[in-house]
Design a protein around this motif. Structure first.
Motif, PDB file in Angstrom:
ATOM      1  N   ALA A  48       3.464   0.783   3.083  1.00 53.55           N
ATOM      2  CA  ALA A  48       3.972  -0.478   3.620  1.00 53.55           C
ATOM      3  C   ALA A  48       4.127  -1.483   2.498  1.00 53.55           C
ATOM      4  O   ALA A  48       3.456  -1.400   1.461  1.00 53.55           O
ATOM      5  N   ALA A  49       5.026  -2.433   2.715  1.00 52.05           N
ATOM      6  CA  ALA A  49       5.138  -3.602   1.846  1.00 52.05           C
ATOM      7  C   ALA A  49       5.473  -4.799   2.712  1.00 52.05           C
ATOM      8  O   ALA A  49       6.263  -4.697   3.655  1.00 52.05           O
ATOM      9  N   VAL A  50       4.855  -5.925   2.403  1.00 50.52           N
ATOM     10  CA  VAL A  50       5.062  -7.165   3.148  1.00 50.52           C
ATOM     11  C   VAL A  50       5.207  -8.314   2.157  1.00 50.52           C
ATOM     12  O   VAL A  50       4.489  -8.372   1.154  1.00 50.52           O
ATOM     13  N   THR A  67      17.049   2.303 -11.294  1.00 49.74           N
ATOM     14  CA  THR A  67      15.851   3.089 -10.999  1.00 49.74           C
ATOM     15  C   THR A  67      15.904   3.556  -9.561  1.00 49.74           C
ATOM     16  O   THR A  67      16.696   3.067  -8.751  1.00 49.74           O
ATOM     17  N   ALA A  68      15.054   4.531  -9.234  1.00 50.35           N
ATOM     18  CA  ALA A  68      14.975   5.095  -7.883  1.00 50.35           C
ATOM     19  C   ALA A  68      13.519   5.455  -7.617  1.00 50.35           C
ATOM     20  O   ALA A  68      13.065   6.548  -7.982  1.00 50.35           O
ATOM     21  N   PRO A  69      12.759   4.554  -6.981  1.00 42.81           N
ATOM     22  CA  PRO A  69      11.316   4.753  -6.826  1.00 42.81           C
ATOM     23  C   PRO A  69      10.907   5.963  -6.002  1.00 42.81           C
ATOM     24  O   PRO A  69       9.753   6.393  -6.069  1.00 42.81           O
ATOM     25  N   LYS A  70      11.812   6.521  -5.201  1.00 47.48           N
ATOM     26  CA  LYS A  70      11.430   7.665  -4.371  1.00 47.48           C
ATOM     27  C   LYS A  70      11.043   8.882  -5.198  1.00 47.48           C
ATOM     28  O   LYS A  70      10.361   9.777  -4.696  1.00 47.48           O
ATOM     29  N   GLY A  71      11.465   8.927  -6.460  1.00 52.56           N
ATOM     30  CA  GLY A  71      11.017  10.015  -7.321  1.00 52.56           C
ATOM     31  C   GLY A  71       9.512  10.030  -7.475  1.00 52.56           C
ATOM     32  O   GLY A  71       8.887  11.088  -7.586  1.00 52.56           O
ATOM     33  N   VAL A  72       8.894   8.855  -7.472  1.00 56.21           N
ATOM     34  CA  VAL A  72       7.439   8.733  -7.552  1.00 56.21           C
ATOM     35  C   VAL A  72       6.816   8.695  -6.168  1.00 56.21           C
ATOM     36  O   VAL A  72       5.882   9.461  -5.860  1.00 56.21           O
ATOM     37  N   LEU A  73       7.314   7.816  -5.299  1.00 52.40           N
ATOM     38  CA  LEU A  73       6.648   7.509  -4.032  1.00 52.40           C
ATOM     39  C   LEU A  73       7.006   8.449  -2.900  1.00 52.40           C
ATOM     40  O   LEU A  73       6.333   8.445  -1.861  1.00 52.40           O
ATOM     41  N   ILE A  92       0.882  -1.171   0.000  1.00 52.78           N
ATOM     42  CA  ILE A  92       0.000   0.000   0.000  1.00 52.78           C
ATOM     43  C   ILE A  92       0.915   1.215   0.000  1.00 52.78           C
ATOM     44  O   ILE A  92       1.806   1.336   0.845  1.00 52.78           O
ATOM     45  N   THR A  93       0.749   2.082  -0.995  1.00 52.78           N
ATOM     46  CA  THR A  93       1.674   3.194  -1.210  1.00 52.78           C
ATOM     47  C   THR A  93       0.918   4.435  -1.677  1.00 52.78           C
ATOM     48  O   THR A  93      -0.290   4.366  -1.939  1.00 52.78           O
ATOM     49  N   PRO A  94       1.611   5.558  -1.848  1.00 52.18           N
ATOM     50  CA  PRO A  94       0.933   6.770  -2.335  1.00 52.18           C
ATOM     51  C   PRO A  94       0.363   6.650  -3.742  1.00 52.18           C
ATOM     52  O   PRO A  94      -0.457   7.490  -4.132  1.00 52.18           O
ATOM     53  N   VAL A  95       0.784   5.640  -4.521  1.00 54.66           N
ATOM     54  CA  VAL A  95       0.219   5.505  -5.866  1.00 54.66           C
ATOM     55  C   VAL A  95      -0.694   4.293  -6.011  1.00 54.66           C
ATOM     56  O   VAL A  95      -1.189   4.019  -7.117  1.00 54.66           O
ATOM     57  N   GLY A  96      -0.936   3.566  -4.920  1.00 59.64           N
ATOM     58  CA  GLY A  96      -1.823   2.427  -5.049  1.00 59.64           C
ATOM     59  C   GLY A  96      -2.087   1.734  -3.734  1.00 59.64           C
ATOM     60  O   GLY A  96      -1.211   1.679  -2.873  1.00 59.64           O
ATOM     61  N   SER A 112      -1.806  -1.857  -8.368  1.00 58.42           N
ATOM     62  CA  SER A 112      -1.967  -0.421  -8.609  1.00 58.42           C
ATOM     63  C   SER A 112      -0.677   0.328  -8.274  1.00 58.42           C
ATOM     64  O   SER A 112      -0.336   1.317  -8.936  1.00 58.42           O
ATOM     65  N   THR A 113       0.059  -0.150  -7.276  1.00 57.24           N
ATOM     66  CA  THR A 113       1.359   0.460  -6.979  1.00 57.24           C
ATOM     67  C   THR A 113       2.309   0.290  -8.147  1.00 57.24           C
ATOM     68  O   THR A 113       2.988   1.241  -8.565  1.00 57.24           O
ATOM     69  N   TRP A 114       2.359  -0.895  -8.702  1.00 57.93           N
ATOM     70  CA  TRP A 114       3.239  -1.145  -9.844  1.00 57.93           C
ATOM     71  C   TRP A 114       2.883  -0.248 -11.029  1.00 57.93           C
ATOM     72  O   TRP A 114       3.764   0.353 -11.657  1.00 57.93           O
ATOM     73  N   ARG A 115       1.602  -0.132 -11.312  1.00 65.11           N
ATOM     74  CA  ARG A 115       1.196   0.741 -12.420  1.00 65.11           C
ATOM     75  C   ARG A 115       1.613   2.180 -12.157  1.00 65.11           C
ATOM     76  O   ARG A 115       2.095   2.885 -13.057  1.00 65.11           O
ATOM     77  N   GLY A 116       1.424   2.633 -10.922  1.00 67.39           N
ATOM     78  CA  GLY A 116       1.769   4.007 -10.595  1.00 67.39           C
ATOM     79  C   GLY A 116       3.252   4.277 -10.691  1.00 67.39           C
ATOM     80  O   GLY A 116       3.677   5.327 -11.190  1.00 67.39           O
ATOM     81  N   VAL A 117       4.067   3.339 -10.229  1.00 65.96           N
ATOM     82  CA  VAL A 117       5.514   3.523 -10.301  1.00 65.96           C
ATOM     83  C   VAL A 117       5.982   3.495 -11.750  1.00 65.96           C
ATOM     84  O   VAL A 117       6.850   4.281 -12.152  1.00 65.96           O
TER      85      VAL A 117
END
Length: 407
Positions: free
Chosen positions: A234-236, A328-334, A14-18, A23-28
């Motif tokens: 979060a991620a688990v 890659t660096a996901p913090k640019g999105v998340l 569960i993240t800011p984009v999904g 949905s998180t993967w699509r957003g990233v």
């Protein structure tokens, strides 16, 4: 001694984009940050963040117990629920004493602690919450997951600042390899988008300044990078020994093949500028996996968009991986999801291995001059990825690196 790989059989996010993994993967992969001005931060020097939206957390948790959970605990419970379902496991049927929970966090319930302190000061002790302690102590994500999943094996809550998620995955793997459990529910969670924390990051100089649109302020590896943007989520993962997964017919998403950890012992907030100790963590993860640097097809970078961290990490990547694998660096999105970042980024690395897609770095056209690294920009890169690493570097000098491979 090289430890055996373990299987990642389930993943929840569960993240800011999904509000789930897909949905998180699509957003990233879309490469667009959801950072925005946050009403509750009005008047703060940093009044913007990447937040989890579009979900009623209490309704999603269900029942009558969410009142005792901080937001970060709710994130963790929802991610764990998704991961277990994704793994095809039923907590009503497993042997709970053989199930471990290892869920880290950095700041735990600091938001609730701040709120309760204000209530105490303004209204007195009788107005404070009777579950105030439960809202604040950092072991509650692991504890609430264990309660809901009937997991009575080891339950741990690692805290190594921004590398807590990677540390949790490494610890969980150790529990499996040493036979202390048969299933490990592992990851991390964080939610510290509140006035005290945001003011602290602004005062420390780590936060991006309020210049331009919030969505464009986090720029990992860019020449004009100016600081981090806060995120939450979060991620688990569900981890199992590979033989156990095979015996029950579970198809692993990926294998956790190695892990490495070191400590800079240099400064509370700044990484050692040489990157030598962080590099030792990378090399330890490669040794643990039985790989050499040239085996790496992809690097999921820590990439905070702070001037010092990105310079250190870019130099490290250039030294360790001269064949220039895509970065890659996901913090640019998340945004920077703090204690949860390492778990989220490891989860995204699992998806890259599965799908042969490396997400782009948001807000980056090209890396800064002098950064000779192969950053993925503007569009996702589609190519086979067999082996990858995820870097996590935290305040206090904590370095944790996870090595993952395609099954």
């Amino acid at each position: 001694m090289r430890r055996p790989a373990v299987a990642v059989t389930g993943l929840g996010m569960i993240t800011p984009v999904g509000n789930d993994t897909e949905s998180t993967w699509r957003g990233v992969c879309a490469g667009v940050s959801p950072a925005r001005t946050v009403a509750s931060l009005e008047g703060c020097a940093v009044d913007f963040a990447c937040t989890v939206d579009g979900i009623d957390l209490d309704a999603a948790i269900g029942g009558r117990t969410s009142f005792r959970m901080g937001k970060h605990v709710k994130f963790a419970v929802l991610a764990a629920r998704e991961a277990v379902a994704d793994a095809g496991l039923d907590p009503a049927r497993w042997e709970g004493s053989r199930v471990a929970v290892v869920v880290g966090t950095s700041s735990g319930g600091s938001a609730a602690l701040t709120e309760q302190a204000v209530v105490l000061d303004r209204q007195g002790p009788e107005a404070t919450s009777p579950v105030g302690i439960l809202l604040t102590i950092p072991n509650m994500p692991a504890a609430e997951i264990a309660i809901r999943l009937r997991a009575t094996g080891p339950s741990l809550a690692p805290c190594t600042a921004c590398s807590s998620g990677a540390t949790a995955l490494s610890v969980a793997r150790d529990l499996l390899v040493t036979g202390q459990c048969d299933i490990a529910i592992a990851g991390a969670t964080e939610s510290i988008v509140h006035r005290v924390a945001m003011t602290g990051f602004a005062r420390s100089g780590a936060a991006a300044p309020a210049e331009g649109e919030p969505a464009g302020r986090c720029r990992p590896f860019a020449a004009d990078r100016a600081g981090l943007v806060m995120g939450e989520g979060a991620a688990v993962m569900v981890l199992e020994r590979t033989d156990d997964a095979a015996d029950r017919g579970a198809a692993p998403r990926a294998l956790l093949a190695g892990a490495g950890a070191t400590t800079d012992a240099h400064h509370p907030t700044s990484p050692h500028p040489s990157g030598a100790v962080a590099q030792a963590a990378v090399e330890a993860a490669l040794r643990d996996a039985g790989w050499v640097a040239g085996d790496i097809d992809h690097v999921n970078a820590h990439g905070t968009a702070t001037p010092v961290n990105d310079a250190m990490e870019a130099a490290l990547i250039e030294r360790v991986y001269p064949h220039r694998p895509p970065v890659t660096a996901p913090k640019g999105v998340l945004g920077h999801c703090m204690g949860a970042a390492g778990a989220i980024e490891a989860g995204l690395t699992v998806l890259t291995l599965q799908r042969g897609v490396v997400p782009p770095i948001a807000n980056l056209a090209a890396p800064a001059p002098g950064f000779d690294i192969n950053c993925v920009t503007e569009q996702p890169l589609r190519q086979p990825v067999r082996r990858a690493v995820s870097h996590s570097f935290g305040f206090g000098g904590h370095n944790a690196v996870i090595a993952l491979q395609r099954p």
